[in-house]
Design an enzyme around this catalytic site. Structure first.
Site, PDB file in Angstrom:
ATOM      1  CB  CYS A  54     -12.457   3.867   0.227  1.00 24.24           C
ATOM      2  SG  CYS A  54     -10.685   4.067  -0.007  1.00 24.24           S
ATOM      3  CG  ASP A  86      -7.705   6.748  -7.060  1.00 25.96           C
ATOM      4  OD1 ASP A  86      -8.495   6.132  -7.785  1.00 25.96           O
ATOM      5  OD2 ASP A  86      -7.691   7.980  -6.974  1.00 25.96           O
ATOM      6  CB  CYS A 127     -12.569   5.395  -3.152  1.00 22.32           C
ATOM      7  SG  CYS A 127     -10.803   5.213  -3.503  1.00 22.32           S
ATOM      8  CG  ASP A 128      -8.946   9.416  -3.822  1.00 23.95           C
ATOM      9  OD1 ASP A 128      -9.223   9.100  -2.659  1.00 23.95           O
ATOM     10  OD2 ASP A 128      -7.781   9.552  -4.230  1.00 23.95           O
ATOM     11  CE  LYS A 129      -9.710  10.352  -9.172  1.00 24.40           C
ATOM     12  NZ  LYS A 129      -8.922   9.704  -8.114  1.00 24.40           N
ATOM     13  CB  CYS A 199      -6.094   7.219   1.987  1.00 18.76           C
ATOM     14  SG  CYS A 199      -5.968   5.791   0.870  1.00 18.76           S
ATOM     15  CD  GLU A 450      -4.577   9.958  -7.998  1.00 16.64           C
ATOM     16  OE1 GLU A 450      -5.540  10.670  -7.696  1.00 16.64           O
ATOM     17  OE2 GLU A 450      -4.170   9.033  -7.271  1.00 16.64           O
ATOM     18  CB  SER A 476      -1.867  10.292  -4.987  1.00 16.17           C
ATOM     19  OG  SER A 476      -2.407  10.061  -3.709  1.00 16.17           O
TER      20      SER A 476
END
Length: 563
Positions: A54, A86, A127-129, A199, A450, A476
């Site tokens: 990511c 993650d 990435c996610d965070k 992702c 998650e 997730s």
């Protein structure tokens, strides 16, 4: 008329004082000249790292943002912060660090911007965070800022089948069930993630990037442009130029991050079928911006916004497919033209949302990814807030693609994900069961991990809608099936989920938006009296997090201090 650069210096003008010669000397060592001291200093906050696809390409994007800021007339300075993956930590003890990393990112960017007296900055996340972490810092520091999303990964392919990381998690369940061989699982693993980018489905990274664009804090198109595309390089450079223009115009994040702008973000998330994590992150971002957003707002918006997108995990398309038919901007244009968005909200372009969308393309003719408003997948949004005696402060379910509207069954209670996963893999969980994983909330985890691994295994074993999965932890963005997370209050602080016992009957109803355990108030009170809270974690960052984090219904923030 453009302002003189020296008039744009908000914080760096502290260096004008002759007593600041030592401070200036330090800056000269990194290349700042007399002429540069007349210009605004613009930070480029990069989450570049080699630990996840990511973020592996973000340094090149930071250089593009730097060039844009420099060409516009600023003095850009790149600095870095952390990221964790993650997908790599999923299903391991490392997942406890994922949500706390959001706050580490926010705190570290705020620290650099404040300590170095930066006048403005571009924040780049993948990435996610990264995305909510960057946005929380932007709201707190309140200097002009623009967010840039690193972009989505391309889909992988094997034997003509489109793959992504969730394909691998679900492959584990199929393998355990005897449906695929070792060789087939290895083949899926080796082809699922072909390069740089986040992702590919409408998972948490793409969800939050779309939300930030709808919020007005990234340039139009930024959330849709793939990681390795020419468009992504161009929008990153333009972000460096845009932040300088925000300085010229005196536009600050809190001018953009209003209640109406957050409602736009929630609306787009609902229409796209985004991640349950959007509830947690948007609440935290609103808290940082001092905007009164609650889970009741999500409930209100969910009831009137249709789910339009056939995107993974419940659909069949990925973000790159949406990009190819017009992207998030085209979806927003559709929503705005039909009265779902506030068009007068200001954005980082210096224009309103309506003005931006006037220049946006329509969705391509004949595309099948976004359904017409009169023929949606659901007439209401797929992120549903549930309440009841098991979750008095609320819980979050994602019901897109789930045909089961009501499930009642016996509770199968586990104190951690590892024990629950073992029970699933050993075929000890039966159709109709309600699988409960507790003491994994923000404080109890600690870190609110998650549960993609176990939820994907259930789907892979063909039990995604035959077994309900409940937790005070998270799921997730790649999770789908009959799952309910964010159960609040969490078990660690004595929420009702702490008193649930093996065999208790539990009911989940997505239409009625209820989650109930069929245990009398008297029995719950009796169990409460004999309950003792597990010891709170005390070591290092997880210990700090456990002792400061708020309830998930408030966004799991770490600065919700009471007077």
């Amino acid at each position: 008329m453009s302002k003189d650069p020296k008039d744009l210096r908000i914080k760096s003008n502290v260096f004008d004082d002759p007593k600041r010669a030592p401070n200036r000397a330090m800056l000269r060592a990194v290349g700042i000249t007399d002429e540069d001291f007349k210009k605004p200093m613009i930070g480029i906050a990069s989450t570049w790292s080699e630990v996840t696809p990511c973020n592996i390409h973000l340094h090149d994007l930071a250089l593009k943002a730097k060039k844009g800021a420099q060409d516009a007339g600023g003095v850009p300075l790149i600095f870095n912060t952390i990221t964790v993956s993650d997908g790599i930590s999923m299903g391991t003890a490392g997942m406890r660090y994922s949500l706390p990393s959001r706050d580490v990112i926010a705190d570290s960017i705020e620290t650099v911007v404040g300590a170095e007296n930066l006048d403005a900055y571009v924040a780049i996340g993948g990435c996610d965070k990264n995305i909510p972490g960057c946005m929380i810092s932007i709201a707190r520091t309140d200097v002009p800022a623009v967010f840039v999303y690193g972009g989505t990964i391309a889909p992988g392919y094997r034997n003509g089948e489109k793959l992504d990381i969730v394909s691998v998690f679900e492959g584990v369940g199929k393998h355990n069930n005897g449906d695929i061989s070792d060789k087939e699982l290895h083949g899926i693993e080796c082809n699922a993630c072909p390069g740089a980018g986040s992702c590919g489905g409408m998972y948490t990274a793409n969800t939050m990037a779309s939300a930030v664009e709808a919020l007005g804090m990234s340039l139009p198109g930024s959330s849709s442009h793939p990681a390795e595309s020419k468009d992504k390089h161009e929008d990153t450079q333009k972000a460096g130029e845009a932040v300088y223009k925000l300085l010229e115009q005196g536009i600050y994040p809190k001018d953009i991050m209003t209640k109406e702008a957050f409602e736009n973000a929630v609306t787009v998330v609902m229409a796209l079928g985004g991640s349950t994590n959007a509830v947690l992150h948007l609440l935290a971002m609103a808290h940082a911006a001092e905007v009164d957003l609650s889970i009741d707002d999500f409930d209100r918006i969910q009831r009137k916004v249709p789910h339009l997108a056939d995107l993974k995990p419940s659909g069949k398309y990925v973000m790159e497919d949406l990009y190819n038919v017009g992207g998030v901007q085209a979806v927003m244009k559709l929503l705005y033209e039909n009265g779902y968005l506030h068009g007068d909200c200001l954005t980082v372009t210096g224009k309103t949302l309506a003005e931006n969308l006037a220049d946006a393309n329509d969705l391509k003719e004949g595309q099948e990814i976004i359904l017409p408003l009169d023929k949606p997948y659901r007439k209401t949004g797929p992120l549903v807030i549930l309440k009841g005696n098991l979750a008095p402060r609320g819980a979050v379910a994602k019901v897109s693609g789930v045909k089961v509207k009501r499930h009642t069954g016996p509770a199968r209670v586990f104190e951690n994900e590892a024990e629950a996963t073992k029970a699933v893999m050993d075929n000890q969980i039966n159709e109709g069961d309600v699988l409960v994983i507790r003491n994994v909330g923000p404080k109890g985890g600690p870190g609110m991990p998650e549960m993609l691994s176990i939820s994907a295994i259930l789907v892979g074993k063909g039990m995604g809608e035959k077994v309900a999965l409940l937790t005070d932890g998270r799921f997730s963005g790649g999770t789908h099936g009959l799952v309910v997370g964010h159960i609040a209050p969490e078990a660690q602080v004595g929420g009702p989920i702490a008193y649930l016992q093996e065999g208790d009957q539990v009911m989940i109803d997505s239409d009625l938006q209820e989650i109930t355990m069929y245990v009398s108030d008297e029995e719950i009170e009796k169990r409460k009296q004999s309950w003792t809270a597990p010891p709170l974690y005390k070591k290092g960052i997880l210990g700090k997090y456990a002792h400061t984090v708020s309830c998930s219904s408030k966004g799991a923030v770490t600065d919700d201090f009471q007077d």
